[in-house]
Structures are given as structure tokens and as C-alpha cells.
Design a protein around this motif. Structure first.
Motif, PDB file in Angstrom:
ATOM      1  N   HIS A  34     -16.267 -69.869  27.011  1.00 31.28           N
ATOM      2  CA  HIS A  34     -16.504 -70.933  28.000  1.00 31.28           C
ATOM      3  C   HIS A  34     -17.991 -71.254  28.124  1.00 31.28           C
ATOM      4  O   HIS A  34     -18.389 -72.410  28.231  1.00 31.28           O
ATOM      5  CB  HIS A  34     -16.005 -70.491  29.385  1.00 31.28           C
ATOM      6  CG  HIS A  34     -14.508 -70.402  29.487  1.00 31.28           C
ATOM      7  ND1 HIS A  34     -13.679 -71.464  29.233  1.00 31.28           N
ATOM      8  CD2 HIS A  34     -13.704 -69.360  29.817  1.00 31.28           C
ATOM      9  CE1 HIS A  34     -12.419 -71.106  29.411  1.00 31.28           C
ATOM     10  NE2 HIS A  34     -12.403 -69.823  29.764  1.00 31.28           N
ATOM     11  N   PHE A  46     -19.284 -73.316  25.271  1.00 30.52           N
ATOM     12  CA  PHE A  46     -18.713 -74.666  25.342  1.00 30.52           C
ATOM     13  C   PHE A  46     -19.408 -75.502  26.404  1.00 30.52           C
ATOM     14  O   PHE A  46     -19.803 -76.643  26.163  1.00 30.52           O
ATOM     15  CB  PHE A  46     -17.212 -74.583  25.616  1.00 30.52           C
ATOM     16  CG  PHE A  46     -16.564 -75.923  25.816  1.00 30.52           C
ATOM     17  CD1 PHE A  46     -16.268 -76.737  24.729  1.00 30.52           C
ATOM     18  CD2 PHE A  46     -16.286 -76.398  27.084  1.00 30.52           C
ATOM     19  CE1 PHE A  46     -15.698 -77.979  24.906  1.00 30.52           C
ATOM     20  CE2 PHE A  46     -15.717 -77.640  27.277  1.00 30.52           C
ATOM     21  CZ  PHE A  46     -15.419 -78.437  26.186  1.00 30.52           C
ATOM     22  N   TYR A  47     -19.565 -74.917  27.613  1.00 31.33           N
ATOM     23  CA  TYR A  47     -20.154 -75.708  28.699  1.00 31.33           C
ATOM     24  C   TYR A  47     -21.660 -75.876  28.562  1.00 31.33           C
ATOM     25  O   TYR A  47     -22.248 -76.769  29.157  1.00 31.33           O
ATOM     26  CB  TYR A  47     -19.782 -75.107  30.057  1.00 31.33           C
ATOM     27  CG  TYR A  47     -18.351 -75.414  30.406  1.00 31.33           C
ATOM     28  CD1 TYR A  47     -17.956 -76.725  30.688  1.00 31.33           C
ATOM     29  CD2 TYR A  47     -17.382 -74.428  30.414  1.00 31.33           C
ATOM     30  CE1 TYR A  47     -16.638 -77.034  30.970  1.00 31.33           C
ATOM     31  CE2 TYR A  47     -16.049 -74.725  30.705  1.00 31.33           C
ATOM     32  CZ  TYR A  47     -15.699 -76.032  30.984  1.00 31.33           C
ATOM     33  OH  TYR A  47     -14.390 -76.341  31.248  1.00 31.33           O
ATOM     34  N   ILE A  83     -18.983 -89.986  25.379  1.00 33.16           N
ATOM     35  CA  ILE A  83     -17.615 -90.493  25.504  1.00 33.16           C
ATOM     36  C   ILE A  83     -17.603 -91.852  26.180  1.00 33.16           C
ATOM     37  O   ILE A  83     -18.512 -92.216  26.917  1.00 33.16           O
ATOM     38  CB  ILE A  83     -16.710 -89.530  26.317  1.00 33.16           C
ATOM     39  CG1 ILE A  83     -17.292 -89.245  27.697  1.00 33.16           C
ATOM     40  CG2 ILE A  83     -16.419 -88.295  25.540  1.00 33.16           C
ATOM     41  CD1 ILE A  83     -16.334 -88.512  28.618  1.00 33.16           C
ATOM     42  N   ALA A  95     -19.820 -79.412  25.673  1.00 32.18           N
ATOM     43  CA  ALA A  95     -19.337 -80.221  26.802  1.00 32.18           C
ATOM     44  C   ALA A  95     -20.361 -81.266  27.252  1.00 32.18           C
ATOM     45  O   ALA A  95     -20.019 -82.456  27.335  1.00 32.18           O
ATOM     46  CB  ALA A  95     -18.913 -79.325  27.961  1.00 32.18           C
ATOM     47  N   LEU A 108      -9.895 -86.878  25.133  1.00 32.36           N
ATOM     48  CA  LEU A 108     -10.621 -85.609  25.059  1.00 32.36           C
ATOM     49  C   LEU A 108      -9.623 -84.465  24.990  1.00 32.36           C
ATOM     50  O   LEU A 108      -8.720 -84.385  25.819  1.00 32.36           O
ATOM     51  CB  LEU A 108     -11.509 -85.424  26.287  1.00 32.36           C
ATOM     52  CG  LEU A 108     -12.427 -86.596  26.646  1.00 32.36           C
ATOM     53  CD1 LEU A 108     -13.193 -86.273  27.916  1.00 32.36           C
ATOM     54  CD2 LEU A 108     -13.376 -86.888  25.507  1.00 32.36           C
ATOM     55  N   MET A 109      -9.814 -83.574  24.031  1.00 35.97           N
ATOM     56  CA  MET A 109      -8.913 -82.432  23.926  1.00 35.97           C
ATOM     57  C   MET A 109      -9.710 -81.164  23.637  1.00 35.97           C
ATOM     58  O   MET A 109     -10.653 -81.180  22.848  1.00 35.97           O
ATOM     59  CB  MET A 109      -7.887 -82.657  22.816  1.00 35.97           C
ATOM     60  CG  MET A 109      -6.828 -83.679  23.186  1.00 35.97           C
ATOM     61  SD  MET A 109      -5.597 -83.908  21.900  1.00 35.97           S
ATOM     62  CE  MET A 109      -6.471 -85.020  20.796  1.00 35.97           C
ATOM     63  N   ARG A 110      -9.309 -80.102  24.301  1.00 36.08           N
ATOM     64  CA  ARG A 110      -9.953 -78.808  24.075  1.00 36.08           C
ATOM     65  C   ARG A 110      -8.876 -77.739  24.089  1.00 36.08           C
ATOM     66  O   ARG A 110      -8.001 -77.733  24.944  1.00 36.08           O
ATOM     67  CB  ARG A 110     -10.949 -78.530  25.178  1.00 36.08           C
ATOM     68  CG  ARG A 110     -11.561 -77.145  25.142  1.00 36.08           C
ATOM     69  CD  ARG A 110     -12.204 -76.826  26.471  1.00 36.08           C
ATOM     70  NE  ARG A 110     -12.716 -75.474  26.495  1.00 36.08           N
ATOM     71  CZ  ARG A 110     -12.962 -74.794  27.606  1.00 36.08           C
ATOM     72  NH1 ARG A 110     -12.754 -75.366  28.784  1.00 36.08           N
ATOM     73  NH2 ARG A 110     -13.404 -73.573  27.578  1.00 36.08           N
ATOM     74  N   ILE A 121     -20.684 -83.973  24.559  1.00 34.69           N
ATOM     75  CA  ILE A 121     -19.545 -84.900  24.519  1.00 34.69           C
ATOM     76  C   ILE A 121     -19.600 -85.834  25.722  1.00 34.69           C
ATOM     77  O   ILE A 121     -19.370 -87.035  25.607  1.00 34.69           O
ATOM     78  CB  ILE A 121     -18.215 -84.113  24.482  1.00 34.69           C
ATOM     79  CG1 ILE A 121     -18.088 -83.336  23.163  1.00 34.69           C
ATOM     80  CG2 ILE A 121     -17.019 -85.051  24.655  1.00 34.69           C
ATOM     81  CD1 ILE A 121     -16.920 -82.355  23.131  1.00 34.69           C
ATOM     82  N   GLN A 122     -19.963 -85.254  26.884  1.00 35.03           N
ATOM     83  CA  GLN A 122     -20.020 -86.040  28.122  1.00 35.03           C
ATOM     84  C   GLN A 122     -20.932 -87.255  27.968  1.00 35.03           C
ATOM     85  O   GLN A 122     -20.650 -88.320  28.516  1.00 35.03           O
ATOM     86  CB  GLN A 122     -20.516 -85.161  29.270  1.00 35.03           C
ATOM     87  CG  GLN A 122     -20.356 -85.764  30.642  1.00 35.03           C
ATOM     88  CD  GLN A 122     -18.989 -85.488  31.250  1.00 35.03           C
ATOM     89  OE1 GLN A 122     -18.659 -84.344  31.501  1.00 35.03           O
ATOM     90  NE2 GLN A 122     -18.211 -86.521  31.456  1.00 35.03           N
TER      91      GLN A 122
END
Lengths: 183, 194
Positions: free
Chosen positions: A11, A14-15, A26, A19, A32-34, A22-23
Motif C-alpha cells: 500500500h 502504491f500511495y 486521469i 496513485a 481505474l482498476m487496482r 495516476i491522480q
């Protein structure tokens, strides 16, 4: 519509990386898929590709590593431009190289910098709608993200489609583990 | 229709959910626990101060929650959803303000002083089927299925399954009307009373 897919096992990574990156790129109609710690990486990638392919307006699938930072705000326009200019190319990948953290970007995209390749690693792949519909991985195999990328490229080339690497404007911090490194 | 608001909520598309469909938005602020356990379909609107909680662990207890919110659902402000098992909202479900949906509760079989690490009792799946409406302040409790197009009145406490195309109200909620498809009108009581 562009679909973003990420498989993560951490996590924090990713964050911290994927993340926020991507934020920033987009759009309202992005899908969005994780999948976090899936039992099968290949199965998770297959499932996300299948869900993305269900959309009639799909323009591409971005498969991104959890430790990847997309460093340019106009990433999606670039992807769409590439898709328009390289209709026969099934998979685009970010060019990798340099010291850690590997900065792969050149600020201005030049399609002349696109290089056809046999296979590429799995840090960032952009799959065409055809690739999202047609290419699948063997879920019985224990694949790393790079393995997945190589296999997808092999299948695309077997189907006489092109695979290309180019300067996408992304950074990959090699101090941060890619998917599966902590397993 | 013009809407006058002192400060219109800003909307965002949180990254990290298992799925966030096209054109789906959360009004800020929101709180999401274990987002990788939550699937949101396309064209979903979730109002401000929503709290979606997929509970993976409490103390030494581990859970495998999955929340699915289908295409076209609209959820008003202050929605609370607690899930330790499976909660499934179908398509086009409309949920009014301050509704609560929870598939478990704090274990009380053996007396204990309640604390933050008091585990959940066994979760029982909740299904809210396509086109259902949940009224203001209603609570949907563990193991309940709310049928397609059913209407749950304001402040109802739903402890048992509500059939499709019926109206339920009260605490505990009871069915007071059912849609008679043949006659094309509502009839009093559950469909079985015809």
C-alpha cells in the motif's frame, strides 16, 4: 476512454508513487482498476484487461507498476496521439535506462523517438484496444510483472503486431520494490 | 432547476479503489477504509461525508470484505456503509441522506466491555437490487436483501428481506404495499396477501 490498471503488494509504495501519478493524469471518463495482492498476477491482469475490453469506447489500457511515477501532465494526450499515429502498434512501453531513480522522460514527445522492440519490461505498458481484447496471460504461471510484459509482447508479435518503446515521461524509483519483490 | 448552495462540494476520483468506473465521482470530504476491496461502477455519484468502510481486521480477527456499487447509483450525503463480508448494491440504486448499511455488528454473545478491538460477529451478506430506493435515515441490517425497485421509507430499520416492488416502513420495517403488475397499481400489504 483510457483504462488504468495496477497490481500492488505494498500500500505504501502504491500511495507514494503510482496513485498520485495516476491522480494527476486521469480524466473524468477514465476507468481505474487496482488489484492488491492477487492470488495470481497473470489472472489479475487478465481480469482487468477483460473488464476494460467490455467498454466500446476503449482507446487504450495503461498497465502501470506500483512504483512508477508518471511525470507529465499531458500523458493521456500523448497516449492518444501515439495511438492515432501508430495504428499497427499493439503495445507501447516507457523507455528505461540511467541510474536510480531512473528518469525516462524527455519533456517533448517526438514520435521519431519511437523504437520498435522485441519485448519490453513491465514498468509501464500502453495496450491498444486490440491488445486488451485479444492478449491474455496463462494464469497458472507464477509471473512477475516483467514476465507478463514479455509474454504480452511475444503474443502481439506472433499476431504480426508491433511493439514499441518510447520516451513517455515517466520515472521509476528503483529503491522502491516492483510488484512481487517483497513476496 | 437552479440550486443555491453556500459552497458547492468539490468532487474527486480517488485512486486505489479496486475499480472506479468511468464518470464516477465522490464529493469531498469522504472516508474510505480498505479501498482495494471496493468496486464502484460507472456513472456513480456519492455525496459528501460518505464513509465506506471495508473492514479487513480488528485486533487479531481478519475479514475478507467486498463492496460492490453498481452502475448509475446515486447516494446522498452522510452515507455510512460498514462491510466485513459482502455488500452488493445493484444498478441505479438511489440512497437518500444519512442512510446506513452494515453487514455485521460488534460481537455481544459473551458479555464484554466494548472497546475498539471488539470483533465483529459473523457478517451476513446484504444485497440491494437494481432500482431500489432507500429513504432518509434508513438502516439496512445484516443478511437483508432489498428486492428490485423496492422502496424503503425514511428512518425504517430493515431487519428482514423486502420483496421486489414493495414499500416497507417502520422499525422493524414491514411491507405495507406491493405493486400489482397485472392491475398496474399498489395494493395493501405484502404480495402474498392478494
Amino acid at each position: 476512454m483510457i483504462a488504468f490498471c495496477c497490481v500492488s503488494d505494498d500500500h505504501e509504495v502504491f500511495y507514494k508513487r503510482a496513485a498520485p501519478a495516476i491522480q494527476t493524469v486521469i480524466e473524468s471518463d477514465s476507468l481505474l482498476m487496482r488489484r492488491h495482492l492477487p492470488s495470481s498476477l497473470a489472472g489479475a491482469v487478465n481480469e482487468m484487461l477483460t473488464r476494460a475490453a467490455e467498454h466500446d469506447d476503449l482507446e487504450g489500457v495503461v498497465l502501470v507498476d506500483q512504483g512508477l511515477d508518471i511525470g507529465v501532465a499531458d500523458f493521456l494526450p500523448r497516449v492518444l496521439t501515439l495511438r492515432e499515429e501508430h495504428r499497427s502498434t499493439a503495445i507501447f512501453a516507457a523507455r528505461r535506462g540511467g541510474a536510480a531513480p531512473e528518469v525516462l522522460a524527455t519533456p517533448a514527445l517526438s514520435t521519431a523517438s519511437t523504437t520498435e522492440a522485441e519485448a519490453i519490461d513491465g514498468s509501464l505498458l500502453v495496450l491498444s484496444p486490440w491488445a486488451a481484447r485479444e492478449l491474455r496471460l496463462d494464469p497458472r504461471l507464477e509471473l512477475s510483472l516483467d514476465d507478463c510484459a514479455v509474454d504480452l509482447c511475444r503474443q502481439a508479435r506472433d499476431a504480426r503486431r508491433q511493439v514499441a518503446v518510447l520516451d513517455f515521461g515517466v520515472a521509476f524509483d528503483t529503491d522502491i520494490p516492483t510488484y512481487g519483490a517483497a513476496l | 432547476m437552479a440550486i443555491l448552495e453556500s459552497s458547492p462540494p468539490s468532487f474527486s476520483r480517488p485512486v486505489g479503489l479496486a475499480t472506479l468506473g468511468c464518470d464516477s465521482h465522490f464529493a469531498e470530504p469522504f472516508r474510505i477504509g480498505s479501498p482495494h476491496r471496493i468496486h464502484i461502477g460507472r456513472d456513480v455519484w456519492i455525496g459528501p461525508r460518505a464513509h465506506l468502510s471495508a473492514v479487513e481486521e480488528i485486533g487479531d480477527n481478519h475479514y475478507e470484505p467486498t463492496i460492490r456499487i453498481g452502475d448509475g447509483c446515486h447516494i446522498a450525503e452522510d452515507f455510512i456503509l460498514h462491510c466485513a463480508g459482502e455488500v452488493d448494491l445493484g444498478s441505479r440504486v438511489l440512497i437518500a441522506a444519512r442512510a446506513y448499511v452494515g453487514d455485521s455488528f460488534r460481537e455481544y454473545e459473551n458479555w464484554r466491555e466494548h472497546r475498539g478491538d471488539t470483533p465483529y460477529a459473523e457478517a451476513k451478506p446484504i444485497k440491494i437490487q437494481d432500482g431500489a430506493f432507500i429513504g432518509v435515515g434508513a438502516a439496512v441490517l445484516p443478511g437483508v436483501t432489498i428486492g428490485e425497485g423496492a422502496i424503503i421509507a425514511a428512518n425504517a430499520v430493515v431487519t428482514r428481506t423486502v420483496p421486489p416492488r414493495s414499500v416497507a416502513l417502520g422499525n422493524p420495517a414491514r411491507v405495507i404495499r406491493s405493486w400489482d403488475k397485472k392491475a398496474g397499481r399498489w395494493i395493501a400489504g405484502p404480495a402474498g396477501n392478494r
